[in-house]
Motif scaffolding. Sequence first.
Motif, PDB file in Angstrom:
ATOM      1  N   PHE A  57       2.696   2.354 -11.627  1.00 42.00           N
ATOM      2  CA  PHE A  57       3.224   1.310 -10.745  1.00 42.00           C
ATOM      3  C   PHE A  57       2.301   0.112 -10.781  1.00 42.00           C
ATOM      4  N   ALA A  58       2.889  -1.070 -10.812  1.00 33.63           N
ATOM      5  CA  ALA A  58       2.115  -2.311 -10.785  1.00 33.63           C
ATOM      6  C   ALA A  58       2.798  -3.281  -9.833  1.00 33.63           C
ATOM      7  N   ILE A  59       1.997  -4.060  -9.140  1.00 38.09           N
ATOM      8  CA  ILE A  59       2.527  -5.048  -8.207  1.00 38.09           C
ATOM      9  C   ILE A  59       2.188  -6.444  -8.706  1.00 38.09           C
ATOM     10  N   GLN A 113       1.989   6.745  -6.813  1.00 40.49           N
ATOM     11  CA  GLN A 113       0.842   7.520  -7.267  1.00 40.49           C
ATOM     12  C   GLN A 113       1.052   9.004  -6.985  1.00 40.49           C
ATOM     13  N   ARG A 136       2.506   1.752  -3.487  1.00 44.66           N
ATOM     14  CA  ARG A 136       1.524   2.241  -4.455  1.00 44.66           C
ATOM     15  C   ARG A 136       1.221   3.715  -4.214  1.00 44.66           C
ATOM     16  N   THR A 151       0.828  -1.204   0.000  1.00 47.54           N
ATOM     17  CA  THR A 151       0.000   0.000   0.000  1.00 47.54           C
ATOM     18  C   THR A 151       0.863   1.255   0.000  1.00 47.54           C
TER      19      THR A 151
END
Length: 101
Positions: free
Chosen positions: A69-71, A63, A59, A56
Amino acid sequence: MDAECLPLSDRTDEVAPGRRQVRRSDRPVLWRPSGPGAVRAAMPLPRSRRSGGLATGLRAAFQEAGAPFAITFLRGAAARVTAPAESRAEPAAASRFAATG
C-alpha cells in the motif's frame, strides 16, 4: 518455498470436496502473482486528526492483510478526484461535493 507454487492447507473439513483452501497467512503470496503492485491511494494532506487517522487506518489494514500500500498526498480535491482516471491512484479521498461537483 518455490515462488511459482502456493502452499495449500490440507484441511478438508471447511472446504468443498475436490477443492483446497489457501491459508490466511498466504495473502502476500497470492498478491504478488496477481500483478497490481501496491495499491496507491490519493489522500488529502494530513492536516487534521481525521485525515491523518484515515491514512493511518488504511495503512494498518493493508499491512495486516499483507498487501502493499502506498499513499499519495495530493493538494486539492480536483487533483484527487482525477487521480483514479489518470491511473495515479485507485481509491481517492474527497468530499461528496468535490466528487459530484
